[in-house]
Design a protein around this motif. Sequence first.
Motif, PDB file in Angstrom:
ATOM      1  N   PRO A  87       9.889  11.719 -46.964  1.00  0.00           N
ATOM      2  CA  PRO A  87       9.550  12.906 -45.928  1.00  0.00           C
ATOM      3  C   PRO A  87      10.708  14.049 -45.834  1.00  0.00           C
ATOM      4  O   PRO A  87      10.357  15.118 -45.422  1.00  0.00           O
ATOM      5  CB  PRO A  87       9.468  12.106 -44.683  1.00  0.00           C
ATOM      6  N   SER A  88      11.984  13.692 -45.862  1.00  0.00           N
ATOM      7  CA  SER A  88      12.995  14.607 -45.775  1.00  0.00           C
ATOM      8  C   SER A  88      12.837  15.569 -46.942  1.00  0.00           C
ATOM      9  O   SER A  88      12.995  16.635 -46.378  1.00  0.00           O
ATOM     10  CB  SER A  88      14.407  13.807 -46.002  1.00  0.00           C
ATOM     11  N   THR A 101       9.939  17.839 -46.002  1.00  0.00           N
ATOM     12  CA  THR A 101      10.347  18.938 -45.015  1.00  0.00           C
ATOM     13  C   THR A 101      11.095  20.134 -45.431  1.00  0.00           C
ATOM     14  O   THR A 101      10.784  21.221 -45.339  1.00  0.00           O
ATOM     15  CB  THR A 101      11.434  18.100 -43.985  1.00  0.00           C
ATOM     16  N   PHE A 143      15.715  12.534 -40.990  1.00  0.00           N
ATOM     17  CA  PHE A 143      16.320  12.540 -42.212  1.00  0.00           C
ATOM     18  C   PHE A 143      16.872  11.340 -42.571  1.00  0.00           C
ATOM     19  O   PHE A 143      17.747  11.377 -43.693  1.00  0.00           O
ATOM     20  CB  PHE A 143      17.261  14.016 -42.253  1.00  0.00           C
ATOM     21  N   SER A 185      10.305  11.466 -41.095  1.00  0.00           N
ATOM     22  CA  SER A 185      11.683  11.404 -41.773  1.00  0.00           C
ATOM     23  C   SER A 185      12.563  10.606 -40.888  1.00  0.00           C
ATOM     24  O   SER A 185      13.733  10.158 -41.367  1.00  0.00           O
ATOM     25  CB  SER A 185      12.483  12.762 -42.316  1.00  0.00           C
ATOM     26  N   SER A 205       6.319  16.254 -41.432  1.00  0.00           N
ATOM     27  CA  SER A 205       7.053  15.310 -42.367  1.00  0.00           C
ATOM     28  C   SER A 205       8.441  15.042 -41.659  1.00  0.00           C
ATOM     29  O   SER A 205       9.145  14.168 -41.859  1.00  0.00           O
ATOM     30  CB  SER A 205       7.238  15.968 -43.709  1.00  0.00           C
TER      31      SER A 205
END
Length: 105
Positions: A31-32, A35, A26, A23, A19
Motif C-alpha cells: 500500500p505504501s 500511495t 507507511f 499502509s 492506500s
Amino acid sequence: MHWFVLFVAGLLEVVWAYSMKRSEGFTILVPSAVTVGAMIASGVLLSFAMRALPLGTAYSVWTGIGAVGSFVVGLAVLGEPATPMRIAAATLIVAGLLIMKLSSA
C-alpha cells in the motif's frame, strides 16, 4: 480530453488516500508503494490538465474529486459514519465542483 484527464487525476487521489490509510503509516510495503505511485501519477495528470484549464478550476475540481471520492470510499469500504452533516458537506462540495465546471465552459 483535459477534463477527462483531470477526472482520472482526481480518482487517483482517492486511490492514494485509501492506500495511505491501508499502509498503516507507511509500514506496509504494497500500500505504501501504491500511495507513492498514485500520488505521482495524479500530479502528472493534473499538470497535463492545467495546460488547458485554469489553475483555480483544475485544482479545485481535482481536490474536490479526491475529497468526495475519499468520503464515499470511507463510507462504503471502511464503514465510516454517514451522518447528515457529513453528507451535507459532501453535497456542497459536489455543488461547488459543478459550478466550477459550468463557470469554465
